[in-house]
Design an enzyme around this catalytic site. Sequence first.
Site, PDB file in Angstrom:
ATOM      1  N   CYS A  74       1.363  -1.071   0.143  1.00  7.73           N
ATOM      2  CA  CYS A  74       0.333   0.246   0.032  1.00  7.73           C
ATOM      3  C   CYS A  74       0.671   1.117  -0.371  1.00  7.73           C
ATOM      4  CB  CYS A  74      -1.216  -0.211   1.287  1.00  7.73           C
ATOM      5  SG  CYS A  74      -2.000   1.480   1.246  1.00  7.73           S
TER       6      CYS A  74
ATOM      7  N   ASP B 230      -0.221  16.165  -1.757  1.00 10.27           N
ATOM      8  CA  ASP B 230      -0.123  15.657  -3.075  1.00 10.27           C
ATOM      9  C   ASP B 230       0.493  15.407  -4.079  1.00 10.27           C
ATOM     10  OD1 ASP B 230      -3.529  14.074  -3.720  1.00 10.27           O
ATOM     11  OD2 ASP B 230      -2.058  14.681  -5.028  1.00 10.27           O
TER      12      ASP B 230
ATOM     13  N   ASN C 149     -12.384  10.942  -1.054  1.00 12.73           N
ATOM     14  CA  ASN C 149     -13.380   9.917  -1.913  1.00 12.73           C
ATOM     15  C   ASN C 149     -13.537   7.827  -1.678  1.00 12.73           C
ATOM     16  OD1 ASN C 149     -13.637  12.217  -3.754  1.00 12.73           O
ATOM     17  ND2 ASN C 149     -11.890  11.969  -4.550  1.00 12.73           N
TER      18      ASN C 149
ATOM     19  N   GLY D  36     -14.439   7.379  -6.970  1.00 15.21           N
ATOM     20  CA  GLY D  36     -13.123   7.938  -8.221  1.00 15.21           C
ATOM     21  C   GLY D  36     -11.903   7.546  -6.424  1.00 15.21           C
TER      22      GLY D  36
ATOM     23  N   THR E  11      -8.933   6.454  -5.516  1.00 21.34           N
ATOM     24  CA  THR E  11      -7.822   5.607  -7.100  1.00 21.34           C
ATOM     25  C   THR E  11      -6.741   4.840  -5.781  1.00 21.34           C
ATOM     26  OG1 THR E  11      -6.089   7.248  -6.724  1.00 21.34           O
ATOM     27  CG2 THR E  11      -7.961   7.035  -8.697  1.00 21.34           C
TER      28      THR E  11
ATOM     29  N   HIS F 251      -6.340   3.525   0.867  1.00 24.43           N
ATOM     30  CA  HIS F 251      -6.163   3.813   2.536  1.00 24.43           C
ATOM     31  C   HIS F 251      -6.498   5.282   2.397  1.00 24.43           C
ATOM     32  CE1 HIS F 251      -2.484   3.768   5.293  1.00 24.43           C
ATOM     33  NE2 HIS F 251      -3.308   4.859   5.518  1.00 24.43           N
TER      34      HIS F 251
ATOM     35  N   HIS G 190      -7.983   8.434   3.113  1.00 24.75           N
ATOM     36  CA  HIS G 190      -7.018   9.956   3.331  1.00 24.75           C
ATOM     37  C   HIS G 190      -8.371  10.955   2.525  1.00 24.75           C
ATOM     38  CE1 HIS G 190      -7.239   7.895  -1.683  1.00 24.75           C
ATOM     39  NE2 HIS G 190      -7.372   9.525  -1.219  1.00 24.75           N
TER      40      HIS G 190
ATOM     41  N   HIS H 232      -8.199  14.171   2.012  1.00 30.55           N
ATOM     42  CA  HIS H 232      -8.022  16.181   0.693  1.00 30.55           C
ATOM     43  C   HIS H 232      -8.016  17.098   1.729  1.00 30.55           C
ATOM     44  CE1 HIS H 232      -7.128  13.237  -3.261  1.00 30.55           C
ATOM     45  NE2 HIS H 232      -8.320  12.715  -2.462  1.00 30.55           N
TER      46      HIS H 232
END
Length: 113
Positions: free
Chosen positions: A3, A29, A86, A92, A94, A97, A99, A101
């Site tokens: 991961c 990011d 997401n 959405g 991807t 794990h 997270h 934003h």
Amino acid sequence: MDCIFCKIANKEIPSAIVYEDEDVIAFNDLNPEAPVHILVIPKKHIASLNDASEEDQQLLGKIMLTIQKIASEQGIAEDGYRVVTNCGEQGGQTVMHLHFHLLGGREMLWPAG
Ligand code: AMP
Ligand code: ZN
């Protein structure tokens, strides 16, 4: 576990860390969508919001208050910011794990795409 965010949390791969404590880590990011675009994650591997459980309640609350702290440190608290997670394919997501934003430094559009 293979991961990418666990590897970031374990410092196995580099990232631009902006905050860290025993439970939470936050880093810039790689492909920022705003002047401030930080990912805030639990160090514990939770694949998505779908996979969080009752035992994670305190951790999830801590993440939210950590985001508040980081937003203030980044100087975006007053103007405002957006927090997004997401979840799953249609959400959405991807990276599997959990997270959050933290986006700020510009006007956000609504509704999100
Ligand atoms: P999501 O689409 O919500 O799963 O978001 C995944 C985010 O992780 C994207 O915004 C990517 O730009 C970001 N990302 C992927 N790999 C890395 C990395 N190694 N370091 C920092 N951000 C990353
Ligand atoms: Zn992980």
